[in-house]
Design a protein around this motif. Structure first.
Motif, PDB file in Angstrom:
ATOM      1  N   ASP A 143       0.850  -1.189   0.000  1.00 29.42           N
ATOM      2  CA  ASP A 143       0.000   0.000   0.000  1.00 29.42           C
ATOM      3  C   ASP A 143       0.888   1.241   0.000  1.00 29.42           C
ATOM      4  N   LYS A 176       0.286   4.206   1.022  1.00 32.80           N
ATOM      5  CA  LYS A 176       0.200   4.907   2.304  1.00 32.80           C
ATOM      6  C   LYS A 176       1.174   4.309   3.314  1.00 32.80           C
ATOM      7  N   ASP A 177       1.253   2.972   3.352  1.00 27.14           N
ATOM      8  CA  ASP A 177       2.187   2.311   4.259  1.00 27.14           C
ATOM      9  C   ASP A 177       3.634   2.575   3.865  1.00 27.14           C
ATOM     10  N   LEU A 233       4.854   5.196   2.381  1.00 26.24           N
ATOM     11  CA  LEU A 233       5.202   6.561   2.772  1.00 26.24           C
ATOM     12  C   LEU A 233       5.414   6.662   4.282  1.00 26.24           C
ATOM     13  N   LEU A 234       4.620   5.905   5.033  1.00 26.83           N
ATOM     14  CA  LEU A 234       4.776   5.891   6.490  1.00 26.83           C
ATOM     15  C   LEU A 234       6.134   5.304   6.871  1.00 26.83           C
ATOM     16  N   ALA A 258       5.262   5.826  -4.775  1.00 25.27           N
ATOM     17  CA  ALA A 258       5.776   6.320  -3.495  1.00 25.27           C
ATOM     18  C   ALA A 258       7.148   6.974  -3.640  1.00 25.27           C
ATOM     19  N   ASP A 276      -5.424  -1.331   8.613  1.00 23.07           N
ATOM     20  CA  ASP A 276      -4.788  -0.061   8.951  1.00 23.07           C
ATOM     21  C   ASP A 276      -4.833   0.155  10.461  1.00 23.07           C
ATOM     22  N   ARG A 298       6.009   0.866  11.253  1.00 20.63           N
ATOM     23  CA  ARG A 298       5.041   1.958  11.337  1.00 20.63           C
ATOM     24  C   ARG A 298       5.167   2.769  12.620  1.00 20.63           C
ATOM     25  N   GLU A 329      -8.222   8.784   8.048  1.00 20.74           N
ATOM     26  CA  GLU A 329      -8.194   7.383   7.612  1.00 20.74           C
ATOM     27  C   GLU A 329      -7.788   6.428   8.726  1.00 20.74           C
ATOM     28  N   TYR A 330      -7.245   6.959   9.830  1.00 22.60           N
ATOM     29  CA  TYR A 330      -6.830   6.112  10.949  1.00 22.60           C
ATOM     30  C   TYR A 330      -7.798   6.167  12.136  1.00 22.60           C
TER      31      TYR A 330
END
Length: 359
Positions: free
Chosen positions: A50, A52-53, A55-56, A102, A301, A326, A349-350
């Protein structure tokens, strides 16, 4: 009396406390470093499913590199040797697209190019290796000790004591098992797999299940870099003294905390060794095994939010076994939100409310 009390001495809790001290707040950190974080396999990779992950994790790597820049590998337990993923051609194509989105630098190799770069690795002609160079391998217990040392040096008060109960009010009172009590304006819960049970005592239900995942350490002859095998489903990283740490994609339900660190079944170890032998030549000799809890939400998530019905109480849970990857970035983010530097709406989103249809 503190401005902030952070409960949980794993990766996320330590990162949160360090960030709050960097902002100049009075912080106490409560808990025990014998946490789920210390039992993890120790891989921080950008090769995730993902954007988003990814980038985290990029942010976590940036923060970690900044924290450890003045220390030796022996002091921090972190090495940067990169990471490779073994995939079929379709998976490799999908991975490439995600990494491009990413903005991650990577290279891909087919079978004929693998041997000159990683002669210890066995792959077939139809498999592709994706290599990212910024990924980290971590001896988790050593890294946690480093974070504890860093937190202390930055001025965080550390109390190795469990919180029995929290009396919520204008100033929250945390009742401890050994040293009495602590008061704080803001409480932040980073208890990992223990969060669900802790919150349930206050009538708050969060949608997570707890799994117990095993990891293994084997003695090997080769110097390797961390890798995942998406074909046969296993993951591995280099350990100290020519060892390798990891395992197969095994997990068991462990909703009772007494089961969190239970010794894994022998069949899991046998499977892990079998999977490893599919990829490595030479000696593979079992050394040790352990298990640790993983909290998972329905959408995979994490949950980062304030506690419903309570003012100035925040919590983080559901890191899906990616606490090391994370937890650093999320800990910094949680500190910024709890201190008012960022708004909760920025992490919609979290938030727990996304599961409102489940209650």
């Amino acid at each position: 009396m503190y401005e902030f009390a952070v409960v949980g001495m794993g990766i996320a809790g330590l990162s949160t406390a360090i960030r709050l001290r960097e902002h100049g707040y009075d912080v106490v950190l409560l808990g025990d470093e014998k946490s789920a974080s210390a039992s993890c396999a120790g891989i921080i990779t950008l090769q995730l499913e993902d954007v988003k992950d990814i980038l985290l994790v990029k942010e976590s790597i940036k923060i970690i590199n900044d924290l450890i820049k003045d220390y030796s590998i022996d002091e921090v337990g972190v090495t940067c040797r990169g990471f490779i993923s073994i995939e079929d051609s379709m998976e490799a194509e999908e991975s490439a697209e995600l990494l491009k989105k990413a903005d991650v630098v990577f290279k891909q190799f087919d079978a004929k190019d693998v041997s000159p770069n990683w002669p210890w690795l066995k792959i077939s002609e139809d498999e592709i290796v994706t290599y990212t160079m910024d990924d980290l391998s971590v001896e988790a217990d050593q890294f946690i000790k480093f974070l504890i040392k860093t937190a202390r040096e930055k001025g965080v008060d550390l109390e190795r004591d469990w919180v029995k109960e929290i009396v919520f009010g204008e100033r929250h009172k945390l009742l401890l098992q050994q040293i009495g009590e602590v008061e704080a304006d803001v409480v932040i819960l980073c208890l990992g797999a223990w969060t669900r049970d802790f919150l349930s005592k206050n009538g708050i239900v969060i949608p997570v299940i707890i799994l117990r995942a095993p990891a293994y350490r084997f003695k090997i002859d080769e110097e390797i870099i961390a890798f995942s095998d998406e074909v046969y489903e296993s993951y591995w990283r280099p350990g100290v003294n020519r060892t390798i740490v990891g395992g197969g994609y095994h997990a068991e339900i462990a909703n009772d905390s007494s089961l969190f660190f239970k010794k894994p079944p022998m069949r899991f170890r046998n499977d892990a060794e079998k999977l490893l032998r599919l990829r490595l030549n030479g000696r593979i000799e079992f050394i040790e095994e352990w298990s640790g809890p993983i909290s998972i939400t329905p959408d995979l998530d994490p949950i980062l939010d304030n506690l419903p019905g309570y003012e100035n109480v925040f919590f983080l849970d559901g890191l899906r076994g990616y606490g090391l990857m994370r937890g650093v970035a999320l800990g910094y983010l949680l500190a910024d939100i709890a201190s008012g530097r960022k708004d909760l709406d920025s992490v919609e989103e979290y938030r727990l409310s996304r599961f409102s249809n489940l209650f």
